[in-house]
Structure formats: C-alpha cells, structure tokens
Design a protein around this motif. Sequence first.
Motif, PDB file in Angstrom:
ATOM      1  N   PHE B  16       0.870  -1.172   0.000  1.00 30.86           N
ATOM      2  CA  PHE B  16       0.000   0.000   0.000  1.00 30.86           C
ATOM      3  C   PHE B  16       0.907   1.220   0.000  1.00 30.86           C
ATOM      4  O   PHE B  16       1.704   1.393   0.922  1.00 30.86           O
ATOM      5  CB  PHE B  16      -0.881   0.036   1.252  1.00 30.86           C
ATOM      6  N   VAL B  23       3.460   0.825   2.893  1.00 29.21           N
ATOM      7  CA  VAL B  23       3.291  -0.306   3.799  1.00 29.21           C
ATOM      8  C   VAL B  23       3.375  -1.600   3.000  1.00 29.21           C
ATOM      9  O   VAL B  23       2.637  -1.781   2.035  1.00 29.21           O
ATOM     10  CB  VAL B  23       1.914  -0.251   4.515  1.00 29.21           C
ATOM     11  N   ALA B  25       2.207  -4.819   3.060  1.00 30.21           N
ATOM     12  CA  ALA B  25       1.201  -5.572   3.811  1.00 30.21           C
ATOM     13  C   ALA B  25       1.417  -7.073   3.656  1.00 30.21           C
ATOM     14  O   ALA B  25       1.193  -7.832   4.589  1.00 30.21           O
ATOM     15  CB  ALA B  25      -0.198  -5.184   3.365  1.00 30.21           C
ATOM     16  N   GLY B  46      -2.821  -6.137  12.150  1.00 33.74           N
ATOM     17  CA  GLY B  46      -1.882  -5.465  11.251  1.00 33.74           C
ATOM     18  C   GLY B  46      -0.899  -6.403  10.580  1.00 33.74           C
ATOM     19  O   GLY B  46      -0.045  -5.962   9.815  1.00 33.74           O
ATOM     20  N   ALA B  47      -1.026  -7.696  10.829  1.00 34.98           N
ATOM     21  CA  ALA B  47      -0.084  -8.658  10.258  1.00 34.98           C
ATOM     22  C   ALA B  47      -0.276  -8.835   8.752  1.00 34.98           C
ATOM     23  O   ALA B  47       0.618  -9.305   8.061  1.00 34.98           O
ATOM     24  CB  ALA B  47      -0.228 -10.010  10.954  1.00 34.98           C
ATOM     25  N   GLY B  48      -1.468  -8.460   8.269  1.00 37.97           N
ATOM     26  CA  GLY B  48      -1.740  -8.592   6.835  1.00 37.97           C
ATOM     27  C   GLY B  48      -2.781  -9.648   6.517  1.00 37.97           C
ATOM     28  O   GLY B  48      -3.015  -9.973   5.344  1.00 37.97           O
ATOM     29  N   LYS B  49      -3.452 -10.159   7.542  1.00 34.01           N
ATOM     30  CA  LYS B  49      -4.416 -11.246   7.351  1.00 34.01           C
ATOM     31  C   LYS B  49      -5.565 -10.851   6.426  1.00 34.01           C
ATOM     32  O   LYS B  49      -5.870 -11.561   5.466  1.00 34.01           O
ATOM     33  CB  LYS B  49      -4.996 -11.688   8.706  1.00 34.01           C
ATOM     34  N   SER B  50      -6.182  -9.720   6.737  1.00 32.85           N
ATOM     35  CA  SER B  50      -7.326  -9.308   5.911  1.00 32.85           C
ATOM     36  C   SER B  50      -6.900  -9.038   4.483  1.00 32.85           C
ATOM     37  O   SER B  50      -7.593  -9.413   3.533  1.00 32.85           O
ATOM     38  CB  SER B  50      -7.978  -8.052   6.494  1.00 32.85           C
ATOM     39  N   THR B  51      -5.752  -8.399   4.330  1.00 30.88           N
ATOM     40  CA  THR B  51      -5.252  -8.116   2.981  1.00 30.88           C
ATOM     41  C   THR B  51      -5.086  -9.411   2.207  1.00 30.88           C
ATOM     42  O   THR B  51      -5.496  -9.512   1.046  1.00 30.88           O
ATOM     43  CB  THR B  51      -3.919  -7.358   3.065  1.00 30.88           C
TER      44      THR B  51
HETATM   45  N1  LIG Z   1      -6.393   0.235   2.119  1.00 31.26           N
HETATM   46  C1  LIG Z   1      -5.229   0.325   2.776  1.00 31.26           C
HETATM   47  N2  LIG Z   1      -4.414   1.391   2.570  1.00 31.26           N
HETATM   48  C2  LIG Z   1      -3.233   1.488   3.216  1.00 31.26           C
HETATM   49  N3  LIG Z   1      -2.769   0.593   4.091  1.00 31.26           N
HETATM   50  C3  LIG Z   1      -3.519  -0.490   4.348  1.00 31.26           C
HETATM   51  C4  LIG Z   1      -4.793  -0.676   3.705  1.00 31.26           C
HETATM   52  N4  LIG Z   1      -5.327  -1.839   4.149  1.00 31.26           N
HETATM   53  C5  LIG Z   1      -4.431  -2.350   5.025  1.00 31.26           C
HETATM   54  N5  LIG Z   1      -3.352  -1.547   5.144  1.00 31.26           N
HETATM   55  C6  LIG Z   1      -2.170  -1.803   5.980  1.00 31.26           C
HETATM   56  O1  LIG Z   1      -1.680  -3.088   5.696  1.00 31.26           O
HETATM   57  C7  LIG Z   1      -1.290  -3.753   6.881  1.00 31.26           C
HETATM   58  C8  LIG Z   1      -2.062  -5.054   7.045  1.00 31.26           C
HETATM   59  O2  LIG Z   1      -3.416  -4.767   7.284  1.00 31.26           O
HETATM   60  P1  LIG Z   1      -4.525  -5.885   7.437  1.00 31.26           P
HETATM   61  O3  LIG Z   1      -4.410  -6.831   6.303  1.00 31.26           O
HETATM   62  O4  LIG Z   1      -5.838  -5.227   7.640  1.00 31.26           O
HETATM   63  O5  LIG Z   1      -4.059  -6.611   8.782  1.00 31.26           O
HETATM   64  P2  LIG Z   1      -4.863  -7.597   9.748  1.00 31.26           P
HETATM   65  O6  LIG Z   1      -6.126  -8.007   9.072  1.00 31.26           O
HETATM   66  O7  LIG Z   1      -3.920  -8.728   9.968  1.00 31.26           O
HETATM   67  O8  LIG Z   1      -5.119  -6.849  11.010  1.00 31.26           O
HETATM   68  C9  LIG Z   1      -1.514  -2.767   8.023  1.00 31.26           C
HETATM   69  O9  LIG Z   1      -0.298  -2.113   8.287  1.00 31.26           O
HETATM   70  C10 LIG Z   1      -2.506  -1.811   7.453  1.00 31.26           C
HETATM   71  O10 LIG Z   1      -2.362  -0.548   8.021  1.00 31.26           O
END
Ligand SMILES: Nc1ncnc2c1ncn2[C@@H]1O[C@H](COP(=O)(O)OP(=O)(O)O)[C@@H](O)[C@H]1O
Lengths: 220, 336
Positions: B16, B23, B25, B46-51
């Motif tokens: 990102f 970042v 991710a 913040g580990a990147g799971k959702s991403t």
């Molecule tokens: N749309 C986005 N824009 C910028 N940074 C993002 C976005 N989505 C997630 N991030 C960043 O990517 C990293 C992983 O996020 P995420 O996948 O939501 O983690 P988790 O689900 O494990 O908590 C975090 O540092 C988050 O801030």
Amino acid sequence: MSWDQLWPLVLDGLWDTLYMTIPSTILSYLIGMPLGLLLVVTAKSGIRPLPKLNAVLGVIINFLRSIPFIILLAMLFPVTRAVMGRAIGTQAVIFPLVISAFPYVARMVEGSILEVDRGVIEAAQSLGSTDLQLILKVLIPEALPSLLNGAAIVTVTILGYTAMASAAGGGGLGAIAITKGLNLRKLDVMYVAAIALVILVQIITISGNHITKKMDHRKR
Amino acid sequence: MSSKVLLEINNLSKIFADAENRVIALNNISLTVNEGEIYGIVGMSGAGKSTLIRCINRLDTPNEGSILYRNQNILDMNRQTLLQTRRKIGMIFQQFNLFMQRTIAHNIRYPLEIAGVDRKTADQRVKELLEIVGLEDKADAYPIQLSGGQRQRVGIARALASKPDLLLCDEATSALDPMTTQSILALLQDINRRLGITILLITHEMAVIRQICNRVAILDGGRVVEEGEVDEVFLNTQSEAGKRLFGVLPERASEDPDVPSLRIVFDGTAAEEPIISRLAVETGVYVNILSANMNHLQGKTYGQMIIEQPASLDEKHAVISYLTQQGLTVREVNKQ
Ligand SMILES: Nc1ncnc2c1ncn2[C@@H]1O[C@H](COP(=O)(O)OP(=O)(O)O)[C@@H](O)[C@H]1O
Ligand SMILES: [Mg+2]
C-alpha cells in the motif's frame, strides 16, 4: 377580499405551483440520480474509479450549483426560449428549475449512496455481483430511506424556487403572494398564499419523514 | 482427507503506497490449501491477514505473485470469469455485512437472484439454507432484529447459497461473545464435514485455530513465519509471533531441559491450578514442575509447563492420558 374570491385564486396558485414543482422534481431526478450514482461509482474509492470523468462531473456540478437560481433563470432566457418555445410563463420556467435542481439532486444522491456501508458493498462483490447488480440491487435499495428523505428536501427546495420563478412570469402561490398580494397591497391575499405554501411544505416534509421511517428497516 | 490442492498462493506481495507512506502488507507469501481442510491463518492485528484473504477473491489486487484456484490464476482472470469464480468462493466477515434493508430470506436469496436462479428453485434453496444455519423462524425478520451470532449465521447461509467450494472467513467470530463463538465454530466445522466445503479462516485468536483448524500459517509483518499441522506448529513454535500468540512470553521461553520430561501446552481451554492438583488426586502421581510460562488472558490460561517425567512407565501413561482427557496437549521431551 372575500373567501369566495380568495379560494379560486389559491387553488389556481396551488395548481400552478404543483405544475412547476412535480415535473421539475421528476426531471431533476431523471438527470441527477444517474449523475449522483456516476459520481460515487467513478470516485477514487468507488467500484469503477474513473478519476478524470469524476473530476469533470464534479466541476460542472459545482459550477451550476454555485449560480444563484434567480441569476441562472435570467442567464438561461435564450436557451429556455429555444427549448420550451418561450422564455417566460409557468411551463417555460420548468426548464431553468431543472437545470438548477439536477446538480443539487446529484449531490444529494451522492451523499445518500455514500452512506451505504463499505463492508456491505464488499460482501456483494464477494458474491459475484456485476457493477449494475451492485448499483440496482444493493446501493439503491440500501440507501433508499436516505434517498427518499433527500427527495423530500429536494422537492421543498424546488418549491421554494418556484416562488422566485414568478420573476420569469411563472404562476403559482409564490407569484400570487408577490404580484397579487404584496405589489397590490392586498395583505390578505399575500398571507393566504403564504400560508398555503407553508402547509404544502409541511405536508411534503411530514409525509417524506413518515415514508422514510417506514422504509427504513435499520430501526426497531 | 483428500490432499488435492484447491488453492495455491505463490510469492504474493501487496504494497500500500501513497505520497508519504509505503506499507508492505504482504511480503512474498506462499501457501497451499487442500480440498476439504480447514486452514487457519493467525497473526496479530496489522499482520496482513485481511489483505491476504481479500486478495484471494480480488477485493484487493496484489502487486506480485499468483493465486491459483483449481489451477486457474485468479489474478489473470477476465471480469466474467472472476465473477463466476467469486460465486464459487464464499466469504463471511467480522461485521457480518448483511443487507440491512432486506429480510433474512432475501439476504440469503441475493446470490441466487444475481445468478439468475428461478424463483421456485431459489425459494427452496433459501429454505434449506435457513435450516442448515438453524434460523427457519427468522426468514421474514430484518438483520437489525437479530443477535450477532444469528447475523453471522445469515452471513454463512448467504455465502453458501451458490454452493461454493471454498469459504473465506475474515475474523468471523471476533465480534462475538465466547459462547456464540463456540456455536459459530461448531457450525463451520459442521459445514466443512457435512458439505465438504474447504474453509480458509483468519483470526487473531489461537484458540480458534486450535479448535477447528487442520493446518495453520502464522503471519507476522506480512510474512508467513511458521506453517504446518496445527499441533506441530503449536508444540514446536519457534517464531516470536508464534510465541506471543500462544501466550508464551518470549523472554521467559525456556529451553527444553536435559532430563526426560513432559511439555504441557495450555491453549486457553483448561485452567492451570486445578489441573495439576487434580492430577495428583486422580492419578496418584505427584509431578515435579520444572518450569512454567503461563499467561492469564481474560480468565483463560495460555502457555507451557514442563514437568519431570514420572519414573515408571505406568505413571507416565496415567499422567499423559489424564492431561489429554482434559483437552491439553502433552509431548514428551528427551524421550528415554
Ligand atoms: N487500504 C489500505 N491502505 C493502506 N494501508 C492499508 C490498507 N489496508 C491495510 N493496510 C495496511 O496493511 C497492513 C495489514 O493490514 P490488514 O491486512 O488489515 O491486517 P490484519 O487483518 O492482519 O489486522 C496494516 O499495516 C494496514 O495498516
Ligand atoms: Mg483484519
């Protein structure tokens, strides 16, 4: 003036007011609603980002929105004549009303659609929705209460503009209050026309609120 | 369990970036999910799971790598194929994300509507799905009238409507209380077993992984730091992230002792004190605790304890079987 004389005048004005307001509102939505949807869909965070188109749309809408109605009305005289056959009169004034209201509608619709939860949109996408299905089956239905609420506000705003339209020879309650009331120093005529306007606005607002509440399943 | 690969993620990276920030991710992620299994991805916030999970159905677009679903790269698919594939990959969410202006039945019906399924077939399918998730009596209710657990059941039914092969769960129980969490996990397990649907779930709770997953990947800072069978990863965790997630304080993580001993792992289901004292009462064996790294979180006990191995074989078996019955994981260290 007696009631016998006032009644036909008010009814006549009411008819003219509705004759201007209702078609203007409908036409404004026919143009403004797709534009509002387009604004949301093509935004940077939208489902189909098209930044250039979005920026152009935004500029046009903001430009039209920033011109006061009374000025727009005068500026549009030649165009109105070309489109409506004549520049003044109750029917002719529908054109400037629409031109003035559709950008406002677009912004209202944009605001309503933007209220739809991002997560709900993603859920619909995850289920394999096409963009059109997303718009028609998710965005609009989910935003419906807000859209209806917006429509009531737009209608009342257009109603307010119709009073100013008397400056372009439009009829209606506003015109009666000014030309047959204020200008001729007949205060009773002015007040009766004004009160009729107030009642009309109340009816629209209250029924708008009622329908909005009834349609909204996020409560209860 | 069949070990046919359903999903294969190769060298996936997602960055990102905007004017100020960058970042990473996802950092070169590779993993495979087999048909029929429940695969867990665990990691801190913040580990990147959702991403990661969002890249799988292309709600997010990764920068690099490939995601093969039944050997087809999702990232190369044209729009039409992507939409068809999304219908074969269901997804449920932490916040449920139900259509708030549709009734429960119409929420579940949505995937069938957009797929053009005829009305009668759709009605029948909705009925079946309501039964599967136990909400037959809520067909005409609206989501607002349901509890969190019931809403997640609707989310599950909606995700299952188009008969997917894979179900993605993004923190599906994280907004629920412990009891409801249990019932949703049981439902997911049931769906996996009865309908044969492969499940990929992400969570920050190790207990969820322990409870229903066959395999697990630990994600930390966008990287897979450990991967494997849940029990193996659990017992042999090496990574800092793993130790934190399992509740072992890194600075106190002890080395295995030289003497034959037993390692007992507490995963939040059993309490420490009563177990050890009851062990003595129930088995008549008094054990010698060599070391313990325990954490108490929200009234639950996580961590590891190392006890000296009882001298006799009978006693050892008695201890191991008692502890295993209590839901603990026991492993022999320095086996004689
Ligand atoms: N749309 C986005 N824009 C910028 N940074 C993002 C976005 N989505 C997630 N991030 C960043 O990517 C990293 C992983 O996020 P995420 O996948 O939501 O983690 P988790 O689900 O494990 O908590 C975090 O540092 C988050 O801030
Ligand atoms: Mg997350």
